[in-house]
Design an enzyme around this catalytic site. Structure first.
Site, PDB file in Angstrom:
ATOM      1  CG  HIS A 217       2.246  -7.541  -2.973  1.00 48.78           C
ATOM      2  ND1 HIS A 217       1.777  -6.882  -4.067  1.00 48.78           N
ATOM      3  CD2 HIS A 217       1.175  -7.708  -2.146  1.00 48.78           C
ATOM      4  CE1 HIS A 217       0.479  -6.662  -3.926  1.00 48.78           C
ATOM      5  NE2 HIS A 217       0.082  -7.150  -2.761  1.00 48.78           N
TER       6      HIS A 217
ATOM      7  CD  GLU B  30       1.193  -9.454   2.356  1.00 51.13           C
ATOM      8  OE1 GLU B  30       1.563  -9.883   1.249  1.00 51.13           O
ATOM      9  OE2 GLU B  30      -0.024  -9.399   2.698  1.00 51.13           O
TER      10      GLU B  30
END
Ligand SMILES: Nc1ncnc2[nH]cnc12
Ligand SMILES: [Zn+2]
Length: 334
Positions: free
Chosen positions: A194, A197
């Site tokens: 990730h 974000e």
């Protein structure tokens, strides 16, 4: 269009299996295991799902998974999701799981792996869904702990398709996990993370430079750095975008303001995913439908997004060929 989107063979590359825990199953497992929940009803759980940001969601996400104790619980969690995904036309699921979150509650890795493994085999057998497993490390916990867990997982390395990096992003840059990801690389295990974000575009650069990832989960904030967008485009690094998640976690205010059209226009390899479907208002098909309502894209665009996911998925070449053919058939019949 709804029918077309349902029939499209969809591969889901960004799904936290713990985030697929529907309130009904949460209650059933709480009762099975004698866990007390701070809610009186399923409706009350759903009403609590109003998030201000990633952290406010993560607080409930970690609380929710406290009902998972036995291998059967992990099996039920995953099978429940595979059945829903199958009904939406999902043909391949890459499920992430957070071993540290369960180990911290005293749930052994063997228990987690047995339940998830059994569900994967049953989904492949009964539903014809192929699956891949991503072991994710929690970036807001020490890197040394991630390394310990990864070494502890040695008996399972063969069954892990990739390692990932998730949880609270701000203040926890990819660089913190350079050594763990270097170890995965040494073992020939692919890497995803990730990045971008809630965190800055610089974290996407770090994930590429220091973790050597082959995909970026989310990545929507790459647009703040045009040179980075160009690099992602040139190197064909896929982004696993989760539009409904981004709305619910207030990365964007409304789906109409989601940067997907700009990301598309930039020529990036994009895929659509659900992230945590039980918390964010729906599965993969709901994410496709939300984009249809917001952007009125053509069938060609949706087919190309579905094709991207199949092309960059962790699956055998034989499976990939079969799914690409299936996609072509749906396209030609439309
Ligand atoms: N959207 C998300 N971002 C970071 N960590 C997560 N864990 C589960 N969902 C997540
Ligand atoms: Zn995620």
């Amino acid at each position: 269009m709804q029918d077309f989107l349902k029939r499209l063979p969809k591969a889901e590359l960004h799904l936290h299996i713990e985030g697929s825990l529907e309130p009904e199953l949460m209650f059933a497992l709480a009762e099975r295991n004698g866990v007390e929940l701070p809610y009186a009803s399923v409706e009350e759980v759903r009403a609590a799902y109003e998030f201000e940001d990633l952290q406010s969601f993560l607080d409930l996400y970690y609380q929710g998974m406290s009902v998972l104790h036995s291998a059967d619980d992990f099996f039920d969690l995953a099978m429940d999701y595979f059945r829903r995904a199958h009904a939406e036309g999902v043909v391949h699921v890459e499920l992430s799981f957070d071993p540290q979150a369960h180990l911290a509650r005293g749930i052994e890795l063997d228990v987690q792996m047995e339940g998830l493994g059994r569900a994967r085999r049953q989904a492949e057998r009964e539903l014809g869904i192929s699956t891949a497993l991503i072991m994710s490390f929690l970036r807001d916990r020490p890197a040394a702990e991630a390394m310990r867990v990864f070494e502890q997982a040695a008996p399972y390395w063969e069954t892990i398709d990739a390692v990932g990096l998730d949880s609270a992003e701000r203040g926890h840059p990819p660089s913190k996990f350079s050594e763990v990801f270097a170890r995965a690389r040494e073992l020939g295990i692919p890497r995803v993370a990730h990045a971008g974000e809630e965190g800055p575009a610089a974290y996407i650069r770090e994930a590429l430079d220091l973790l050597d990832v082959c995909r970026i989960d989310h990545g929507v904030r790459c647009l703040e750095d045009p040179a980075l967008v160009e690099r992602l485009r040139e190197q064909c690094i896929p982004l696993t975008v989760c539009p409904l998640s981004n709305v619910r976690l207030k990365v964007v205010e409304h789906i109409e303001e989601h940067p997907l059209p700009e990301l598309l226009a930039s020529g990036l390899v994009l895929t659509l995913n659900s992230d945590d479907p039980a918390y964010f208002g729906g599965g993969v098909l709901d994410n496709y439908l939300a984009c249809h309502r917001a952007f009125a894209w053509s069938t060609d665009i949706f087919a190309s997004l579905a094709r991207n996911a199949i092309e960059v998925a962790f699956m055998s070449d034989e499976r990939r060929r079969a799914l690409l053919t299936e996609l072509q058939v749906v396209e030609s019949e439309w």
